[in-house]
Design a protein around this motif. Structure first.
Motif, PDB file in Angstrom:
ATOM      1  N   GLU A  89       0.745  -1.066  -0.032  1.00  0.00           N
ATOM      2  CA  GLU A  89       0.013   0.032   0.184  1.00  0.00           C
ATOM      3  C   GLU A  89       0.814   1.258  -0.070  1.00  0.00           C
ATOM      4  O   GLU A  89       1.781   1.398   0.736  1.00  0.00           O
ATOM      5  CB  GLU A  89      -0.990   0.103   1.166  1.00  0.00           C
ATOM      6  CG  GLU A  89      -1.857   1.192   1.172  1.00  0.00           C
ATOM      7  CD  GLU A  89      -3.031   1.108   2.350  1.00  0.00           C
ATOM      8  OE1 GLU A  89      -3.464   2.129   2.472  1.00  0.00           O
ATOM      9  OE2 GLU A  89      -2.873   0.009   3.349  1.00  0.00           O
ATOM     10  N   GLN A  90       0.318   2.275  -0.847  1.00  0.00           N
ATOM     11  CA  GLN A  90       1.180   3.394  -0.929  1.00  0.00           C
ATOM     12  C   GLN A  90       0.915   4.269   0.433  1.00  0.00           C
ATOM     13  O   GLN A  90      -0.249   4.429   0.769  1.00  0.00           O
ATOM     14  CB  GLN A  90       0.652   4.239  -2.147  1.00  0.00           C
ATOM     15  CG  GLN A  90       1.551   3.868  -3.503  1.00  0.00           C
ATOM     16  CD  GLN A  90       1.129   4.642  -4.725  1.00  0.00           C
ATOM     17  OE1 GLN A  90       0.400   5.573  -4.414  1.00  0.00           O
ATOM     18  NE2 GLN A  90       1.215   4.016  -5.655  1.00  0.00           N
ATOM     19  N   GLY A  91       2.233   4.971   0.694  1.00  0.00           N
ATOM     20  CA  GLY A  91       1.968   5.755   1.860  1.00  0.00           C
ATOM     21  C   GLY A  91       1.755   5.359   3.182  1.00  0.00           C
ATOM     22  O   GLY A  91       1.585   5.851   4.198  1.00  0.00           O
ATOM     23  N   ARG A  92       2.014   3.915   3.268  1.00  0.00           N
ATOM     24  CA  ARG A  92       2.133   3.212   4.825  1.00  0.00           C
ATOM     25  C   ARG A  92       3.343   2.768   5.079  1.00  0.00           C
ATOM     26  O   ARG A  92       3.559   2.220   5.922  1.00  0.00           O
ATOM     27  CB  ARG A  92       1.242   2.070   4.693  1.00  0.00           C
ATOM     28  CG  ARG A  92      -0.379   2.207   4.510  1.00  0.00           C
ATOM     29  CD  ARG A  92      -0.830   2.800   5.610  1.00  0.00           C
ATOM     30  NE  ARG A  92      -2.113   3.004   5.431  1.00  0.00           N
ATOM     31  CZ  ARG A  92      -3.055   3.761   6.256  1.00  0.00           C
ATOM     32  NH1 ARG A  92      -2.692   4.171   7.315  1.00  0.00           N
ATOM     33  NH2 ARG A  92      -4.237   3.902   5.985  1.00  0.00           N
ATOM     34  N   GLY A  93       4.555   3.101   4.492  1.00  0.00           N
ATOM     35  CA  GLY A  93       5.704   2.988   4.877  1.00  0.00           C
ATOM     36  C   GLY A  93       6.288   1.442   4.478  1.00  0.00           C
ATOM     37  O   GLY A  93       7.357   0.888   4.847  1.00  0.00           O
ATOM     38  N   ALA A  94       5.307   0.908   3.813  1.00  0.00           N
ATOM     39  CA  ALA A  94       5.791  -0.711   3.221  1.00  0.00           C
ATOM     40  C   ALA A  94       6.627  -0.728   2.243  1.00  0.00           C
ATOM     41  O   ALA A  94       6.617   0.217   1.332  1.00  0.00           O
ATOM     42  CB  ALA A  94       4.763  -1.606   3.195  1.00  0.00           C
ATOM     43  N   SER A  95       7.584  -1.727   1.934  1.00  0.00           N
ATOM     44  CA  SER A  95       8.372  -1.696   0.971  1.00  0.00           C
ATOM     45  C   SER A  95       8.388  -3.133   0.457  1.00  0.00           C
ATOM     46  O   SER A  95       8.052  -3.990   0.950  1.00  0.00           O
ATOM     47  CB  SER A  95       9.428  -1.240   1.126  1.00  0.00           C
ATOM     48  OG  SER A  95      10.264  -1.939   2.244  1.00  0.00           O
ATOM     49  N   PHE A  96       8.759  -3.252  -0.845  1.00  0.00           N
ATOM     50  CA  PHE A  96       8.906  -4.452  -1.317  1.00  0.00           C
ATOM     51  C   PHE A  96      10.227  -5.243  -0.736  1.00  0.00           C
ATOM     52  O   PHE A  96      11.136  -4.772  -0.513  1.00  0.00           O
ATOM     53  CB  PHE A  96       9.272  -4.342  -3.035  1.00  0.00           C
ATOM     54  CG  PHE A  96       7.806  -3.974  -3.583  1.00  0.00           C
ATOM     55  CD1 PHE A  96       7.040  -4.844  -3.980  1.00  0.00           C
ATOM     56  CD2 PHE A  96       7.816  -2.486  -4.204  1.00  0.00           C
ATOM     57  CE1 PHE A  96       5.734  -4.388  -4.741  1.00  0.00           C
ATOM     58  CE2 PHE A  96       6.578  -2.052  -4.668  1.00  0.00           C
ATOM     59  CZ  PHE A  96       5.587  -2.829  -4.868  1.00  0.00           C
ATOM     60  N   ARG A  97       9.964  -6.723  -0.854  1.00  0.00           N
ATOM     61  CA  ARG A  97      10.987  -7.396  -0.424  1.00  0.00           C
ATOM     62  C   ARG A  97      12.199  -7.481  -1.106  1.00  0.00           C
ATOM     63  O   ARG A  97      13.468  -7.398  -0.666  1.00  0.00           O
ATOM     64  CB  ARG A  97      10.322  -8.927  -0.157  1.00  0.00           C
ATOM     65  CG  ARG A  97       9.514  -9.213   0.887  1.00  0.00           C
ATOM     66  CD  ARG A  97       8.928 -10.707   0.931  1.00  0.00           C
ATOM     67  NE  ARG A  97       8.357 -11.089  -0.156  1.00  0.00           N
ATOM     68  CZ  ARG A  97       7.028 -11.125  -0.296  1.00  0.00           C
ATOM     69  NH1 ARG A  97       6.284 -10.465   0.565  1.00  0.00           N
ATOM     70  NH2 ARG A  97       6.380 -11.589  -1.203  1.00  0.00           N
ATOM     71  N   ASP A  98      11.862  -7.246  -2.500  1.00  0.00           N
ATOM     72  CA  ASP A  98      13.076  -7.259  -3.571  1.00  0.00           C
ATOM     73  C   ASP A  98      13.726  -5.859  -3.402  1.00  0.00           C
ATOM     74  O   ASP A  98      13.087  -4.876  -4.063  1.00  0.00           O
ATOM     75  CB  ASP A  98      12.480  -7.510  -4.570  1.00  0.00           C
ATOM     76  CG  ASP A  98      13.528  -7.575  -5.979  1.00  0.00           C
ATOM     77  OD1 ASP A  98      14.579  -6.936  -5.654  1.00  0.00           O
ATOM     78  OD2 ASP A  98      13.352  -8.259  -6.791  1.00  0.00           O
ATOM     79  N   GLN A  99      14.936  -5.559  -2.729  1.00  0.00           N
ATOM     80  CA  GLN A  99      15.341  -4.240  -2.446  1.00  0.00           C
ATOM     81  C   GLN A  99      15.484  -3.593  -3.938  1.00  0.00           C
ATOM     82  O   GLN A  99      15.609  -2.290  -4.146  1.00  0.00           O
ATOM     83  CB  GLN A  99      16.582  -4.237  -1.510  1.00  0.00           C
ATOM     84  CG  GLN A  99      16.125  -4.647  -0.169  1.00  0.00           C
ATOM     85  CD  GLN A  99      17.406  -4.750   0.637  1.00  0.00           C
ATOM     86  OE1 GLN A  99      18.457  -4.722   0.283  1.00  0.00           O
ATOM     87  NE2 GLN A  99      17.188  -4.862   2.086  1.00  0.00           N
ATOM     88  N   ASN A 100      16.225  -4.374  -5.054  1.00  0.00           N
ATOM     89  CA  ASN A 100      16.296  -3.687  -6.158  1.00  0.00           C
ATOM     90  C   ASN A 100      15.254  -3.184  -6.676  1.00  0.00           C
ATOM     91  O   ASN A 100      15.189  -2.079  -7.473  1.00  0.00           O
ATOM     92  CB  ASN A 100      17.044  -4.828  -6.860  1.00  0.00           C
ATOM     93  CG  ASN A 100      18.342  -5.066  -6.564  1.00  0.00           C
ATOM     94  OD1 ASN A 100      19.380  -4.474  -5.988  1.00  0.00           O
ATOM     95  ND2 ASN A 100      18.875  -6.372  -6.733  1.00  0.00           N
ATOM     96  N   PHE A 101      14.034  -4.170  -6.747  1.00  0.00           N
ATOM     97  CA  PHE A 101      12.816  -3.549  -7.480  1.00  0.00           C
ATOM     98  C   PHE A 101      12.394  -2.423  -6.668  1.00  0.00           C
ATOM     99  O   PHE A 101      11.770  -1.374  -7.285  1.00  0.00           O
ATOM    100  CB  PHE A 101      11.829  -4.862  -7.283  1.00  0.00           C
ATOM    101  CG  PHE A 101      10.518  -4.457  -7.751  1.00  0.00           C
ATOM    102  CD1 PHE A 101      10.431  -4.293  -9.454  1.00  0.00           C
ATOM    103  CD2 PHE A 101       9.333  -4.030  -7.426  1.00  0.00           C
ATOM    104  CE1 PHE A 101       9.054  -4.076  -9.911  1.00  0.00           C
ATOM    105  CE2 PHE A 101       8.279  -3.689  -7.927  1.00  0.00           C
ATOM    106  CZ  PHE A 101       8.082  -3.891  -9.118  1.00  0.00           C
TER     107      PHE A 101
END
Length: 103
Positions: free
Chosen positions: A82-94
């Protein structure tokens, strides 16, 4: 006694109010989804929906932007955040690539 114009005006008002109240609520969350496209490429799809589950189910078949900038159909979901919730993708390069995309 009520005349025909008054009765018609009341009926029209009731119908208009019912239509407004029956209007569907708009989704209030925006998700970015990492997907695999029909060519096997990794891509990004953004969509507005009600929940993470809805995003994961609704993203397949939508058009994704691949890492190379091509537009292809999404065939499998890797992860949605979700945008704006501080979550990020597990794949750091992505995630770094997503961060560099214009919004």
């Amino acid at each position: 006694m009520l005349d025909v114009k008054t009765i018609l005006l009341v009926i029209l008002s009731v119908l208009t109010t019912a239509e407004v109240l029956a209007e569907r609520a708009w989704p209030n969350k925006v998700f970015d989804c990492q997907v695999v496209t029909d060519s096997g490429s990794t891509g990004l799809v953004g969509l507005q929906t009600f929940s993470l589950k809805d995003a994961e189910e609704g993203v397949v078949g939508l058009t994704a932007t691949t890492l190379l900038g091509n537009r292809e159909n999404a065939v499998r979901v890797v992860q949605c955040v979700e945008q704006g919730r501080g979550a990020s993708f597990r794949d750091q390069n992505f995630q770094a690539w997503v961060d560099g995309q214009p919004r």
